[in-house]
Design a protein around this motif. Structure first.
Motif, PDB file in Angstrom:
ATOM      1  N   UNK A  41       0.819  -1.210   0.000  1.00 42.68           N
ATOM      2  CA  UNK A  41       0.000   0.000   0.000  1.00 42.68           C
ATOM      3  C   UNK A  41       0.849   1.254   0.000  1.00 42.68           C
ATOM      4  N   UNK A  42       1.925   1.224   0.768  1.00 45.90           N
ATOM      5  CA  UNK A  42       2.838   2.363   0.816  1.00 45.90           C
ATOM      6  C   UNK A  42       3.500   2.598  -0.542  1.00 45.90           C
ATOM      7  N   UNK A  43       3.878   1.528  -1.204  1.00 45.58           N
ATOM      8  CA  UNK A  43       4.479   1.658  -2.536  1.00 45.58           C
ATOM      9  C   UNK A  43       3.439   2.198  -3.518  1.00 45.58           C
ATOM     10  N   UNK A  44       2.215   1.680  -3.476  1.00 46.42           N
ATOM     11  CA  UNK A  44       1.158   2.180  -4.363  1.00 46.42           C
ATOM     12  C   UNK A  44       0.943   3.669  -4.129  1.00 46.42           C
ATOM     13  N   UNK A  45       0.964   4.066  -2.886  1.00 45.66           N
ATOM     14  CA  UNK A  45       0.805   5.479  -2.540  1.00 45.66           C
ATOM     15  C   UNK A  45       1.936   6.313  -3.136  1.00 45.66           C
TER      16      UNK A  45
END
Length: 139
Positions: A41-45
């Protein structure tokens, strides 16, 4: 290919590996599904895929038991919602600030400048600053 693209590719590879028992590197044992979803999720963000980030972070949130990691996920959710649903961003930021106050996990606060920047120039920025003062007794 940039670092973010490489990270996204590696996440897909790791997800594929996790779906096949015994097909992940030894070092990967630190990741359970929740931690993996938090990282993904952090990478997608970081690549601007806010809807994907929200979906992955919501899964992570359900399984993470560490208060410190909960604060990080709450800040990431706040940032993911900042453009389209700032009221939800403030709600998640409030949760994160409360968790940081309880556990003194200052590393989670590293995510706060990005949220402040995303909300800059809006009425929500003032609300975020008010909650920071209230919950962290700063400024």
């Amino acid at each position: 290919m940039g670092e973010r693209d490489t990270a996204a590719k590696e996440i897909r590879s790791a997800a594929d590996g996790m779906s096949r028992a015994g097909d992940v590197p030894e070092w990967f044992d630190w990741y359970d599904e929740s931690r993996f979803e938090s990282f993904a999720g952090s990478v997608a963000l970081s690549v601007g895929k806010h809807t994907q980030a929200i979906d992955r972070l919501a899964v992570a949130r359900e399984g993470i038991t560490s208060v410190k990691q909960q604060a990080v996920v709450a800040f990431d959710l706040a940032l993911a919602y900042s453009n389209d649903a700032p009221e939800l961003a403030i709600a998640h930021a409030t949760e994160a600030l409360t968790l940081v106050r309880e556990r003194q996990y200052l590393t989670a606060l590293d995510r706060l400048p990005a949220l402040e920047s995303a909300l800059a120039g809006t009425s929500w920025a003032k609300e975020l600053r008010r909650r920071e003062r209230e919950l962290l007794a700063v400024g």
